[in-house]
Motif scaffolding. Structure first.
Motif, mmCIF file in Angstrom:
data_model
loop_
_atom_site.group_PDB
_atom_site.id
_atom_site.type_symbol
_atom_site.label_atom_id
_atom_site.label_comp_id
_atom_site.label_asym_id
_atom_site.label_seq_id
_atom_site.Cartn_x
_atom_site.Cartn_y
_atom_site.Cartn_z
ATOM 1 N N LYS A 19 69.094 54.217 60.370
ATOM 2 C CA LYS A 19 68.666 54.170 61.762
ATOM 3 C C LYS A 19 69.892 54.098 62.658
ATOM 4 O O LYS A 19 70.969 53.746 62.213
ATOM 5 C CB LYS A 19 67.766 52.963 62.003
ATOM 6 N N ALA A 20 69.693 54.409 63.926
ATOM 7 C CA ALA A 20 70.796 54.374 64.875
ATOM 8 C C ALA A 20 70.281 53.899 66.225
ATOM 9 O O ALA A 20 69.089 53.918 66.503
ATOM 10 C CB ALA A 20 71.417 55.757 65.009
ATOM 11 N N VAL A 21 71.207 53.474 67.038
ATOM 12 C CA VAL A 21 70.912 53.073 68.404
ATOM 13 C C VAL A 21 72.069 53.564 69.257
ATOM 14 O O VAL A 21 73.204 53.663 68.784
ATOM 15 C CB VAL A 21 70.723 51.543 68.512
ATOM 16 N N GLY A 22 71.791 53.915 70.487
ATOM 17 C CA GLY A 22 72.834 54.379 71.393
ATOM 18 C C GLY A 22 72.760 53.638 72.712
ATOM 19 O O GLY A 22 71.782 52.936 73.001
ATOM 20 N N TYR A 23 73.809 53.782 73.502
ATOM 21 C CA TYR A 23 73.884 53.090 74.786
ATOM 22 C C TYR A 23 74.389 54.025 75.863
ATOM 23 O O TYR A 23 75.242 54.870 75.618
ATOM 24 C CB TYR A 23 74.842 51.887 74.694
ATOM 25 N N TYR A 24 73.852 53.833 77.049
ATOM 26 C CA TYR A 24 74.441 54.381 78.255
ATOM 27 C C TYR A 24 75.296 53.257 78.819
ATOM 28 O O TYR A 24 74.932 52.084 78.717
ATOM 29 C CB TYR A 24 73.374 54.738 79.288
ATOM 30 N N GLY A 25 76.413 53.575 79.430
ATOM 31 C CA GLY A 25 77.241 52.523 79.998
ATOM 32 C C GLY A 25 78.093 53.017 81.142
ATOM 33 O O GLY A 25 78.390 54.203 81.245
ATOM 34 N N ARG A 116 85.734 48.814 67.760
ATOM 35 C CA ARG A 116 86.816 48.056 67.123
ATOM 36 C C ARG A 116 86.502 46.562 67.125
ATOM 37 O O ARG A 116 86.664 45.880 66.119
ATOM 38 C CB ARG A 116 88.141 48.318 67.840
ATOM 39 N N ASN A 117 86.031 46.036 68.250
ATOM 40 C CA ASN A 117 85.760 44.596 68.366
ATOM 41 C C ASN A 117 84.521 44.146 67.605
ATOM 42 O O ASN A 117 84.467 43.022 67.126
ATOM 43 C CB ASN A 117 85.582 44.198 69.836
ATOM 44 N N CYS A 118 83.516 45.007 67.518
ATOM 45 C CA CYS A 118 82.205 44.565 67.044
ATOM 46 C C CYS A 118 81.773 45.136 65.699
ATOM 47 O O CYS A 118 80.927 44.544 65.039
ATOM 48 C CB CYS A 118 81.128 44.923 68.071
ATOM 49 N N LEU A 119 82.297 46.284 65.315
ATOM 50 C CA LEU A 119 81.743 46.973 64.151
ATOM 51 C C LEU A 119 82.718 47.218 63.012
ATOM 52 O O LEU A 119 82.310 47.249 61.857
ATOM 53 C CB LEU A 119 81.140 48.323 64.589
ATOM 54 N N HIS A 120 83.982 47.416 63.312
ATOM 55 C CA HIS A 120 84.936 47.776 62.265
ATOM 56 C C HIS A 120 85.074 46.691 61.198
ATOM 57 O O HIS A 120 85.136 45.504 61.507
ATOM 58 C CB HIS A 120 86.307 48.063 62.869
ATOM 59 N N ASN A 121 85.102 47.133 59.956
ATOM 60 C CA ASN A 121 85.313 46.258 58.790
ATOM 61 C C ASN A 121 84.275 45.146 58.684
ATOM 62 O O ASN A 121 84.587 44.027 58.275
ATOM 63 C CB ASN A 121 86.721 45.664 58.796
ATOM 64 N N ARG A 122 83.049 45.445 59.061
ATOM 65 C CA ARG A 122 81.955 44.489 58.958
ATOM 66 C C ARG A 122 80.762 45.163 58.310
ATOM 67 O O ARG A 122 80.536 46.356 58.503
ATOM 68 C CB ARG A 122 81.544 43.976 60.325
ATOM 69 N N GLU A 128 69.342 45.471 63.644
ATOM 70 C CA GLU A 128 69.284 44.388 64.620
ATOM 71 C C GLU A 128 70.596 43.594 64.655
ATOM 72 O O GLU A 128 70.997 43.087 65.693
ATOM 73 C CB GLU A 128 68.112 43.435 64.327
ATOM 74 N N GLU A 129 71.272 43.500 63.514
ATOM 75 C CA GLU A 129 72.558 42.807 63.464
ATOM 76 C C GLU A 129 73.630 43.595 64.214
ATOM 77 O O GLU A 129 74.490 43.018 64.878
ATOM 78 C CB GLU A 129 72.978 42.580 62.012
ATOM 79 N N VAL A 130 73.593 44.903 64.099
ATOM 80 C CA VAL A 130 74.523 45.762 64.847
ATOM 81 C C VAL A 130 74.281 45.586 66.337
ATOM 82 O O VAL A 130 75.223 45.377 67.115
ATOM 83 C CB VAL A 130 74.353 47.249 64.440
ATOM 84 N N ILE A 131 73.020 45.654 66.728
ATOM 85 C CA ILE A 131 72.653 45.502 68.141
ATOM 86 C C ILE A 131 73.120 44.146 68.664
ATOM 87 O O ILE A 131 73.709 44.049 69.745
ATOM 88 C CB ILE A 131 71.134 45.689 68.330
ATOM 89 N N GLY A 132 72.889 43.098 67.895
ATOM 90 C CA GLY A 132 73.312 41.758 68.311
ATOM 91 C C GLY A 132 74.809 41.658 68.503
ATOM 92 O O GLY A 132 75.286 41.103 69.501
ATOM 93 N N SER A 133 75.571 42.200 67.569
ATOM 94 C CA SER A 133 77.023 42.149 67.651
ATOM 95 C C SER A 133 77.534 42.889 68.883
ATOM 96 O O SER A 133 78.362 42.378 69.640
ATOM 97 C CB SER A 133 77.634 42.746 66.382
ATOM 98 N N VAL A 134 77.030 44.078 69.092
ATOM 99 C CA VAL A 134 77.483 44.898 70.214
ATOM 100 C C VAL A 134 77.048 44.290 71.541
ATOM 101 O O VAL A 134 77.839 44.190 72.484
ATOM 102 C CB VAL A 134 76.950 46.341 70.065
ATOM 103 N N GLU A 135 75.811 43.857 71.628
ATOM 104 C CA GLU A 135 75.316 43.360 72.905
ATOM 105 C C GLU A 135 75.903 42.009 73.289
ATOM 106 O O GLU A 135 75.999 41.690 74.472
ATOM 107 C CB GLU A 135 73.794 43.366 72.931
ATOM 108 N N ARG A 136 76.332 41.208 72.323
ATOM 109 C CA ARG A 136 77.062 39.974 72.670
ATOM 110 C C ARG A 136 78.350 40.334 73.408
ATOM 111 O O ARG A 136 78.709 39.696 74.404
ATOM 112 C CB ARG A 136 77.363 39.146 71.422
ATOM 113 N N GLN A 137 79.033 41.374 72.935
ATOM 114 C CA GLN A 137 80.246 41.833 73.613
ATOM 115 C C GLN A 137 79.906 42.386 74.993
ATOM 116 O O GLN A 137 80.573 42.094 75.974
ATOM 117 C CB GLN A 137 80.942 42.911 72.784
#
Length: 155
Positions: A19-25, A116-122, A128-137
């Protein structure tokens, strides 16, 4: 060993449940405030329009015009939001970068820093864990900050 076409291929490039999720920013260059919107479906004109509505509402400062710089993705030019863009042109405008020039798009630097801050080497067992990590940032970046201001400044 050859595998006949009717046999199942033993090597999968992607897991079938991937699955994937994307963002507008967008980043407000004046102070580095980051505004985002999660898109769980395909990127399309309607989702981008909702992001522009959010951006206008959250980013509007009385007496100032919002000028958003974007690439030439098809959904950025969608007819579904063209009439709205004309109607709000005094307060909100889209300016398009030249085609095939992602290096000119400042938001690409933000996406790179987020990865780099949220996803690399994890390892993430669930989306939902990906979303949580990214959205905390993203929540941290939602307040004015110098890092994003400098990262997206063109000068």
């Amino acid at each position: 060993m050859w595998i006949a076409p009717e046999e199942k291929d033993p090597v999968l490039l992607h897991h079938p449940t991937r699955k994937a999720v994307g963002y507008y920013g967008a980043v407000r260059l004046r102070d580095g405030k980051f505004i985002y919107r999660r898109e769980e479906e395909l990127f399309q004109g309607e989702g981008f329009w909702h992001f522009m509505l959010d951006l206008r509402k959250k980013g509007q400062t009385p007496g100032r015009q919002i000028v958003a710089i974007t690439d030439n993705a098809k959904y950025h030019h969608a007819s579904i939001h063209q009439a709205w863009r004309v109607a709000v042109a005094r307060e909100f405008q889209l300016h398009f970068l030249p085609p095939y020039s992602p290096e000119l798009n400042p938001i690409e630097r933000v996406w790179k820093l987020a990865r780099r801050n949220c996803l690399h080497n994890r390892y993430f067992a669930r989306l939902e864990e990906v979303i949580g990590s990214v959205e905390r940032q993203f929540v941290q970046w939602n307040r004015p900050n110098e890092i994003l201001r400098r990262l997206c400044s063109l000068v």
